[in-house]
Design a protein around this motif. Structure first.
Motif, PDB file in Angstrom:
ATOM      1  N   SER A   1       0.825  -1.208   0.000  1.00 22.54           N
ATOM      2  CA  SER A   1       0.000   0.000   0.000  1.00 22.54           C
ATOM      3  C   SER A   1       0.856   1.252   0.000  1.00 22.54           C
ATOM      4  O   SER A   1       1.762   1.385   0.812  1.00 22.54           O
ATOM      5  CB  SER A   1      -0.888   0.017   1.238  1.00 22.54           C
ATOM      6  OG  SER A   1      -1.604   1.225   1.313  1.00 22.54           O
ATOM      7  N   PRO A   2       0.527   2.188  -0.901  1.00 21.35           N
ATOM      8  CA  PRO A   2       1.185   3.499  -0.788  1.00 21.35           C
ATOM      9  C   PRO A   2       0.742   4.133   0.532  1.00 21.35           C
ATOM     10  O   PRO A   2      -0.365   3.893   1.009  1.00 21.35           O
ATOM     11  CB  PRO A   2       0.631   4.289  -1.970  1.00 21.35           C
ATOM     12  CG  PRO A   2       0.001   3.297  -2.871  1.00 21.35           C
ATOM     13  CD  PRO A   2      -0.377   2.120  -2.038  1.00 21.35           C
ATOM     14  N   ARG A   3       1.590   4.922   1.112  1.00 18.60           N
ATOM     15  CA  ARG A   3       1.219   5.600   2.341  1.00 18.60           C
ATOM     16  C   ARG A   3       0.203   6.696   2.044  1.00 18.60           C
ATOM     17  O   ARG A   3       0.309   7.398   1.041  1.00 18.60           O
ATOM     18  CB  ARG A   3       2.454   6.219   3.003  1.00 18.60           C
ATOM     19  CG  ARG A   3       3.348   5.195   3.671  1.00 18.60           C
ATOM     20  CD  ARG A   3       4.603   5.786   4.302  1.00 18.60           C
ATOM     21  NE  ARG A   3       4.728   7.227   4.254  1.00 18.60           N
ATOM     22  CZ  ARG A   3       4.834   8.023   5.329  1.00 18.60           C
ATOM     23  NH1 ARG A   3       4.836   7.503   6.526  1.00 18.60           N
ATOM     24  NH2 ARG A   3       4.966   9.328   5.196  1.00 18.60           N
ATOM     25  N   TYR A   4      -0.755   6.815   2.921  1.00 21.54           N
ATOM     26  CA  TYR A   4      -1.788   7.838   2.804  1.00 21.54           C
ATOM     27  C   TYR A   4      -1.171   9.220   2.620  1.00 21.54           C
ATOM     28  O   TYR A   4      -1.613  10.005   1.791  1.00 21.54           O
ATOM     29  CB  TYR A   4      -2.670   7.794   4.065  1.00 21.54           C
ATOM     30  CG  TYR A   4      -3.746   8.842   4.114  1.00 21.54           C
ATOM     31  CD1 TYR A   4      -4.925   8.679   3.409  1.00 21.54           C
ATOM     32  CD2 TYR A   4      -3.584   9.997   4.881  1.00 21.54           C
ATOM     33  CE1 TYR A   4      -5.925   9.639   3.462  1.00 21.54           C
ATOM     34  CE2 TYR A   4      -4.572  10.961   4.943  1.00 21.54           C
ATOM     35  CZ  TYR A   4      -5.745  10.777   4.230  1.00 21.54           C
ATOM     36  OH  TYR A   4      -6.731  11.729   4.285  1.00 21.54           O
ATOM     37  N   GLU A   5      -0.128   9.497   3.376  1.00 21.29           N
ATOM     38  CA  GLU A   5       0.524  10.810   3.351  1.00 21.29           C
ATOM     39  C   GLU A   5       1.272  11.079   2.049  1.00 21.29           C
ATOM     40  O   GLU A   5       1.533  12.224   1.708  1.00 21.29           O
ATOM     41  CB  GLU A   5       1.524  10.935   4.518  1.00 21.29           C
ATOM     42  CG  GLU A   5       0.904  10.850   5.893  1.00 21.29           C
ATOM     43  CD  GLU A   5       0.610   9.408   6.347  1.00 21.29           C
ATOM     44  OE1 GLU A   5       1.062   8.435   5.698  1.00 21.29           O
ATOM     45  OE2 GLU A   5      -0.094   9.265   7.356  1.00 21.29           O
ATOM     46  N   ASP A   6       1.633  10.014   1.322  1.00 15.86           N
ATOM     47  CA  ASP A   6       2.453  10.170   0.119  1.00 15.86           C
ATOM     48  C   ASP A   6       1.666  10.133  -1.185  1.00 15.86           C
ATOM     49  O   ASP A   6       2.085  10.724  -2.184  1.00 15.86           O
ATOM     50  CB  ASP A   6       3.525   9.066   0.060  1.00 15.86           C
ATOM     51  CG  ASP A   6       4.498   9.141   1.223  1.00 15.86           C
ATOM     52  OD1 ASP A   6       4.678  10.249   1.784  1.00 15.86           O
ATOM     53  OD2 ASP A   6       5.065   8.091   1.582  1.00 15.86           O
ATOM     54  N   ASP A   7       0.547   9.385  -1.195  1.00 15.31           N
ATOM     55  CA  ASP A   7      -0.180   9.168  -2.448  1.00 15.31           C
ATOM     56  C   ASP A   7      -1.614   8.778  -2.123  1.00 15.31           C
ATOM     57  O   ASP A   7      -1.947   7.601  -2.030  1.00 15.31           O
ATOM     58  CB  ASP A   7       0.518   8.057  -3.248  1.00 15.31           C
ATOM     59  CG  ASP A   7      -0.163   7.739  -4.577  1.00 15.31           C
ATOM     60  OD1 ASP A   7      -1.161   8.408  -4.935  1.00 15.31           O
ATOM     61  OD2 ASP A   7       0.302   6.806  -5.247  1.00 15.31           O
TER      62      ASP A   7
ATOM     63  N   TRP B   1      -3.313   5.129  -2.347  1.00 18.69           N
ATOM     64  CA  TRP B   1      -3.781   4.587  -1.080  1.00 18.69           C
ATOM     65  C   TRP B   1      -5.251   4.174  -1.188  1.00 18.69           C
ATOM     66  O   TRP B   1      -5.628   3.086  -0.745  1.00 18.69           O
ATOM     67  CB  TRP B   1      -3.573   5.630   0.030  1.00 18.69           C
ATOM     68  CG  TRP B   1      -4.180   5.236   1.340  1.00 18.69           C
ATOM     69  CD1 TRP B   1      -3.615   4.473   2.308  1.00 18.69           C
ATOM     70  CD2 TRP B   1      -5.479   5.595   1.811  1.00 18.69           C
ATOM     71  NE1 TRP B   1      -4.489   4.334   3.361  1.00 18.69           N
ATOM     72  CE2 TRP B   1      -5.641   5.010   3.073  1.00 18.69           C
ATOM     73  CE3 TRP B   1      -6.520   6.355   1.289  1.00 18.69           C
ATOM     74  CZ2 TRP B   1      -6.802   5.162   3.827  1.00 18.69           C
ATOM     75  CZ3 TRP B   1      -7.679   6.502   2.022  1.00 18.69           C
ATOM     76  CH2 TRP B   1      -7.815   5.909   3.284  1.00 18.69           C
TER      77      TRP B   1
ATOM     78  N   GLN C   1      -6.843   0.493  -0.674  1.00 16.78           N
ATOM     79  CA  GLN C   1      -7.852   0.235   0.359  1.00 16.78           C
ATOM     80  C   GLN C   1      -9.106  -0.390  -0.243  1.00 16.78           C
ATOM     81  O   GLN C   1      -9.688  -1.318   0.321  1.00 16.78           O
ATOM     82  CB  GLN C   1      -8.195   1.522   1.123  1.00 16.78           C
ATOM     83  CG  GLN C   1      -7.034   2.123   1.884  1.00 16.78           C
ATOM     84  CD  GLN C   1      -6.395   1.175   2.862  1.00 16.78           C
ATOM     85  OE1 GLN C   1      -7.061   0.588   3.703  1.00 16.78           O
ATOM     86  NE2 GLN C   1      -5.081   1.007   2.750  1.00 16.78           N
TER      87      GLN C   1
ATOM     88  N   ASP D   1      -6.616   0.444   6.488  1.00 15.06           N
ATOM     89  CA  ASP D   1      -6.172   1.598   7.268  1.00 15.06           C
ATOM     90  C   ASP D   1      -7.434   2.296   7.787  1.00 15.06           C
ATOM     91  O   ASP D   1      -7.886   3.293   7.229  1.00 15.06           O
ATOM     92  CB  ASP D   1      -5.350   2.511   6.354  1.00 15.06           C
ATOM     93  CG  ASP D   1      -4.805   3.744   7.039  1.00 15.06           C
ATOM     94  OD1 ASP D   1      -5.110   3.969   8.234  1.00 15.06           O
ATOM     95  OD2 ASP D   1      -4.063   4.487   6.367  1.00 15.06           O
TER      96      ASP D   1
ATOM     97  N   ASN E   1      -7.589   6.278   8.627  1.00 10.63           N
ATOM     98  CA  ASN E   1      -7.622   7.181   7.475  1.00 10.63           C
ATOM     99  C   ASN E   1      -8.874   6.971   6.629  1.00 10.63           C
ATOM    100  O   ASN E   1      -9.386   7.926   6.045  1.00 10.63           O
ATOM    101  CB  ASN E   1      -6.354   7.040   6.644  1.00 10.63           C
ATOM    102  CG  ASN E   1      -5.184   7.749   7.297  1.00 10.63           C
ATOM    103  OD1 ASN E   1      -5.332   8.835   7.845  1.00 10.63           O
ATOM    104  ND2 ASN E   1      -4.022   7.131   7.258  1.00 10.63           N
TER     105      ASN E   1
END
Length: 166
Positions: free
Chosen positions: A18-24, A28, A32, A45, A48
């Motif tokens: 998973s891409p991080r929520y903060e990055d993409d 993300w 999800q 997650d 988020n």
């Protein structure tokens, strides 16, 4: 009447990291969604996802408030600058009314928040009307002068012969 739920067993198909929520956020979200569809709930997650769902609800409320603001801005201008009335004001009122009706049809849970949205939108519409008409803000009522019926149905028509009607 009985309704049955189909419960899928969790998929064992591996998903890419998973891409991080903060990055993409887009990546993300896609990840999800894939986790949810695969039934891999222990991997989602949740914090988020909850925040994003809350934002969706807030966005719908903001759309209602925005449509009310534009509509009341034009009603105020209509009522306080009769010599400047135009077909574009009529059209704007019509479009915003349709937008409001659509939002409430698609989001009936917004209906109890109409009074709050109307108050907040009117405050902004009042300031906007003062600015756009060059009239002092004191010329416009402090409290919204329009009840829900006026906001949603009061007829306004523009006659091309420059004799505005309402």
């Amino acid at each position: 009447m009985t309704t049955s739920l189909k419960i899928r067993s969790p998929s064992t198909t591996p998903l890419v990291a998973s891409p991080r929520y903060e990055d993409d956020v887009y990546g993300w979200v896609e990840h999800q969604v894939a986790l949810l569809k695969a039934g891999r709930l222990s991997e989602i997650d949740a914090d988020n996802i909850a925040e994003e769902l809350s934002d969706v609800g807030r966005d719908q409320y903001n759309r209602l408030e925005s449509a009310l603001r534009v509509l009341m801005l034009h009603l105020l201008k209509w009522d306080h600058q009769a010599t400047h009335r135009s077909r574009s004001w009529v059209r704007s009122i019509e479009v915003q009314r349709k937008q409001i009706a659509r939002l409430l049809r698609e989001n009936p849970s917004l209906k109890p928040r109409i009074p709050e949205a109307t108050r907040e939108a009117y405050d902004d519409a009042r300031g906007g009307a003062a600015f756009e008409t060059s009239l002092a803000e004191a010329n416009f009522p402090t409290d919204c002068p329009y009840d829900w019926s006026v906001i949603t149905t009061r007829f306004v028509e523009f006659d091309d012969q420059r004799s505005p009607k309402d």
